[in-house]
Design a protein around this motif. Sequence first.
Motif, PDB file in Angstrom:
ATOM      1  N   TRP A   1      19.138   2.737   3.498  1.00  0.00           N
ATOM      2  CA  TRP A   1      18.142   2.279   2.524  1.00  0.00           C
ATOM      3  C   TRP A   1      18.651   2.589   1.118  1.00  0.00           C
ATOM      4  O   TRP A   1      18.948   3.725   0.784  1.00  0.00           O
ATOM      5  CB  TRP A   1      16.825   2.992   2.803  1.00  0.00           C
ATOM      6  N   PHE A   2      18.776   1.572   0.282  1.00  0.00           N
ATOM      7  CA  PHE A   2      19.384   1.715  -1.039  1.00  0.00           C
ATOM      8  C   PHE A   2      20.747   2.406  -0.933  1.00  0.00           C
ATOM      9  O   PHE A   2      21.007   3.423  -1.612  1.00  0.00           O
ATOM     10  CB  PHE A   2      18.490   2.517  -1.993  1.00  0.00           C
ATOM     11  N   PRO A   3      21.659   1.918  -0.114  1.00  0.00           N
ATOM     12  CA  PRO A   3      22.935   2.627   0.114  1.00  0.00           C
ATOM     13  C   PRO A   3      23.787   2.754  -1.140  1.00  0.00           C
ATOM     14  O   PRO A   3      24.629   3.649  -1.222  1.00  0.00           O
ATOM     15  CB  PRO A   3      23.633   1.757   1.170  1.00  0.00           C
TER      16      PRO A   3
ATOM     17  N   ASN B   1       0.786  -1.222   0.000  1.00  0.00           N
ATOM     18  CA  ASN B   1       0.000   0.000   0.000  1.00  0.00           C
ATOM     19  C   ASN B   1       0.823   1.281   0.000  1.00  0.00           C
ATOM     20  O   ASN B   1       0.267   2.373  -0.079  1.00  0.00           O
ATOM     21  CB  ASN B   1      -0.934   0.000   1.216  1.00  0.00           C
ATOM     22  N   MET B   2       2.121   1.172   0.094  1.00  0.00           N
ATOM     23  CA  MET B   2       2.997   2.349   0.042  1.00  0.00           C
ATOM     24  C   MET B   2       3.811   2.278  -1.248  1.00  0.00           C
ATOM     25  O   MET B   2       4.545   1.318  -1.473  1.00  0.00           O
ATOM     26  CB  MET B   2       3.927   2.381   1.252  1.00  0.00           C
ATOM     27  N   GLY B   3       3.658   3.266  -2.095  1.00  0.00           N
ATOM     28  CA  GLY B   3       4.329   3.243  -3.393  1.00  0.00           C
ATOM     29  C   GLY B   3       3.525   2.523  -4.453  1.00  0.00           C
ATOM     30  O   GLY B   3       4.015   2.288  -5.558  1.00  0.00           O
TER      31      GLY B   3
ATOM     32  N   LEU C   1      15.633   7.084  -9.328  1.00  0.00           N
ATOM     33  CA  LEU C   1      14.312   6.868  -8.747  1.00  0.00           C
ATOM     34  C   LEU C   1      14.421   6.438  -7.283  1.00  0.00           C
ATOM     35  O   LEU C   1      13.641   6.879  -6.432  1.00  0.00           O
ATOM     36  CB  LEU C   1      13.550   5.807  -9.548  1.00  0.00           C
ATOM     37  N   LYS C   2      15.394   5.586  -6.975  1.00  0.00           N
ATOM     38  CA  LYS C   2      15.588   5.150  -5.593  1.00  0.00           C
ATOM     39  C   LYS C   2      15.911   6.335  -4.686  1.00  0.00           C
ATOM     40  O   LYS C   2      15.421   6.422  -3.553  1.00  0.00           O
ATOM     41  CB  LYS C   2      16.708   4.106  -5.523  1.00  0.00           C
ATOM     42  N   LEU C   3      16.733   7.254  -5.182  1.00  0.00           N
ATOM     43  CA  LEU C   3      17.007   8.472  -4.416  1.00  0.00           C
ATOM     44  C   LEU C   3      15.728   9.270  -4.201  1.00  0.00           C
ATOM     45  O   LEU C   3      15.493   9.826  -3.119  1.00  0.00           O
ATOM     46  CB  LEU C   3      18.024   9.338  -5.152  1.00  0.00           C
ATOM     47  N   ASN C   4      14.908   9.311  -5.225  1.00  0.00           N
ATOM     48  CA  ASN C   4      13.694  10.093  -5.162  1.00  0.00           C
ATOM     49  C   ASN C   4      12.701   9.541  -4.140  1.00  0.00           C
ATOM     50  O   ASN C   4      12.088  10.298  -3.385  1.00  0.00           O
ATOM     51  CB  ASN C   4      13.051  10.143  -6.552  1.00  0.00           C
ATOM     52  N   VAL C   5      12.551   8.212  -4.085  1.00  0.00           N
ATOM     53  CA  VAL C   5      11.542   7.642  -3.189  1.00  0.00           C
ATOM     54  C   VAL C   5      11.945   7.754  -1.723  1.00  0.00           C
ATOM     55  O   VAL C   5      11.086   7.729  -0.835  1.00  0.00           O
ATOM     56  CB  VAL C   5      11.226   6.169  -3.535  1.00  0.00           C
ATOM     57  N   LYS C   6      13.235   7.895  -1.446  1.00  0.00           N
ATOM     58  CA  LYS C   6      13.627   8.028  -0.045  1.00  0.00           C
ATOM     59  C   LYS C   6      13.874   9.474   0.375  1.00  0.00           C
ATOM     60  O   LYS C   6      14.273   9.738   1.516  1.00  0.00           O
ATOM     61  CB  LYS C   6      14.834   7.146   0.270  1.00  0.00           C
TER      62      LYS C   6
ATOM     63  N   HIS D   1       6.574   0.246   5.714  1.00  0.00           N
ATOM     64  CA  HIS D   1       6.400   1.042   4.501  1.00  0.00           C
ATOM     65  C   HIS D   1       7.625   0.949   3.593  1.00  0.00           C
ATOM     66  O   HIS D   1       7.496   0.836   2.369  1.00  0.00           O
ATOM     67  CB  HIS D   1       6.162   2.507   4.865  1.00  0.00           C
ATOM     68  N   ARG D   2       8.813   0.975   4.186  1.00  0.00           N
ATOM     69  CA  ARG D   2      10.030   0.903   3.377  1.00  0.00           C
ATOM     70  C   ARG D   2      10.114  -0.437   2.652  1.00  0.00           C
ATOM     71  O   ARG D   2      10.550  -0.491   1.486  1.00  0.00           O
ATOM     72  CB  ARG D   2      11.270   1.114   4.256  1.00  0.00           C
ATOM     73  N   LYS D   3       9.704  -1.492   3.307  1.00  0.00           N
ATOM     74  CA  LYS D   3       9.708  -2.806   2.654  1.00  0.00           C
ATOM     75  C   LYS D   3       8.740  -2.825   1.484  1.00  0.00           C
ATOM     76  O   LYS D   3       9.037  -3.392   0.421  1.00  0.00           O
ATOM     77  CB  LYS D   3       9.352  -3.894   3.670  1.00  0.00           C
ATOM     78  N   GLN D   4       7.585  -2.200   1.666  1.00  0.00           N
ATOM     79  CA  GLN D   4       6.611  -2.165   0.586  1.00  0.00           C
ATOM     80  C   GLN D   4       7.131  -1.355  -0.598  1.00  0.00           C
ATOM     81  O   GLN D   4       6.991  -1.768  -1.756  1.00  0.00           O
ATOM     82  CB  GLN D   4       5.295  -1.570   1.099  1.00  0.00           C
ATOM     83  N   VAL D   5       7.734  -0.201  -0.322  1.00  0.00           N
ATOM     84  CA  VAL D   5       8.286   0.622  -1.396  1.00  0.00           C
ATOM     85  C   VAL D   5       9.408  -0.124  -2.117  1.00  0.00           C
ATOM     86  O   VAL D   5       9.496  -0.111  -3.347  1.00  0.00           O
ATOM     87  CB  VAL D   5       8.799   1.967  -0.851  1.00  0.00           C
ATOM     88  N   THR D   6      10.265  -0.802  -1.348  1.00  0.00           N
ATOM     89  CA  THR D   6      11.354  -1.575  -1.948  1.00  0.00           C
ATOM     90  C   THR D   6      10.806  -2.643  -2.879  1.00  0.00           C
ATOM     91  O   THR D   6      11.297  -2.820  -4.008  1.00  0.00           O
ATOM     92  CB  THR D   6      12.219  -2.230  -0.854  1.00  0.00           C
ATOM     93  N   ASN D   7       9.780  -3.347  -2.427  1.00  0.00           N
ATOM     94  CA  ASN D   7       9.168  -4.378  -3.268  1.00  0.00           C
ATOM     95  C   ASN D   7       8.571  -3.775  -4.533  1.00  0.00           C
ATOM     96  O   ASN D   7       8.688  -4.352  -5.626  1.00  0.00           O
ATOM     97  CB  ASN D   7       8.071  -5.113  -2.486  1.00  0.00           C
ATOM     98  N   ASN D   8       7.944  -2.613  -4.407  1.00  0.00           N
ATOM     99  CA  ASN D   8       7.341  -1.976  -5.571  1.00  0.00           C
ATOM    100  C   ASN D   8       8.393  -1.474  -6.552  1.00  0.00           C
ATOM    101  O   ASN D   8       8.197  -1.530  -7.769  1.00  0.00           O
ATOM    102  CB  ASN D   8       6.424  -0.830  -5.134  1.00  0.00           C
ATOM    103  N   VAL D   9       9.529  -0.985  -6.043  1.00  0.00           N
ATOM    104  CA  VAL D   9      10.623  -0.554  -6.925  1.00  0.00           C
ATOM    105  C   VAL D   9      11.186  -1.749  -7.693  1.00  0.00           C
ATOM    106  O   VAL D   9      11.459  -1.662  -8.900  1.00  0.00           O
ATOM    107  CB  VAL D   9      11.738   0.147  -6.119  1.00  0.00           C
ATOM    108  N   GLU D  10      11.371  -2.877  -7.005  1.00  0.00           N
ATOM    109  CA  GLU D  10      11.891  -4.075  -7.670  1.00  0.00           C
ATOM    110  C   GLU D  10      10.909  -4.603  -8.714  1.00  0.00           C
ATOM    111  O   GLU D  10      11.310  -5.027  -9.800  1.00  0.00           O
ATOM    112  CB  GLU D  10      12.195  -5.148  -6.630  1.00  0.00           C
TER     113      GLU D  10
END
Length: 333
Positions: free
Chosen positions: A282-284, A184-186, A259-264, A228-237
Amino acid sequence: MDMPLVSIIMPVYNAEDTLKVSLSSLKMQTYDRLELLLIDDGSTDNSLNLLNEFKEDLESAGVSIQVKVLSNVENQGVATTRNRGLDEASGEYIYYVDADDWLEREAIAKMVEIGTTSNSDIVGVSWWLAFEKKERYMSQPFFEKTEEALFLMMTGRMRWNLWLFLVKRDLYVEHKIRFVEGMNMGEDMLVMFKLFGRAGKVVYLDEGLYHYGQSNEESLTKTYTEGHRKQVTNNVEELKKYLVGTAYKSLTERWLDCLKLNVKLPLLVTGNKADVEIWREWFPEVNKRFFGRKVIPRRLSYLQMAANYNNMYWVIKLHYVAVVKLYYGILYK
């Protein structure tokens, strides 16, 4: 020629305080070939009653707007709720409105006009950031090709909120595009990238037709929980897997890190030092990417640079005070 039916999907969860304004803006649309799919997602307040009263009022007034009030017995989340709306929709176009926002009276009419005359799959517009007493106009950048829109979203120059785009329902149907349930996030990011990845002609209308309601300046600094971060990570992948199978594989491979920079980025606008630490973890792999690249918005570039150095937290704190507390907290109170 009959004007196309537009299906407007509105997920509702405990929104009784703002719902009447949202529903009123739908009722007042100058374009009346509308199908309203109002879906209560297990609200514990008076939201469902307000939706039913709204439907009854429209039916008694004899207007041509079609209204369906649906209800989830238990809270399912916005992704599942939007999927239910898509399953029920019968319009040629799909549009989304959130239960705490509202539309200009001619919003749907203007989007349909430019969409039909240009035969576009997606129509993009600009918006207003609305506080209690004032609003700020938020202009989206111009685009006329799908590749341009994808690039702008990946580089943080264009927002991907669902309510910024009128979309032909055929894109959802033909390409089986749906929200990932439980993510539900992203979820809006993933779906809009998929839709643009399959779109033919796209068009942009430079008008602020949507009002995004914010209760106060602190609502601008809401950030991600671990879930939420896990959900966004899954959606990015998922987004990456999807787009590399389209004509935009090279664009995705080049700009996905941006995009990864943008979402965080939300982690860097709270003024909270703990959020900066989370940003670093996160996305280091992308933390030091794009330094000095003009393609990145200047504010993002400065905040990104400050977050990479322990002795520059003051820059992030200064940004919070100047932008959030003073600019939005006072000028746009």
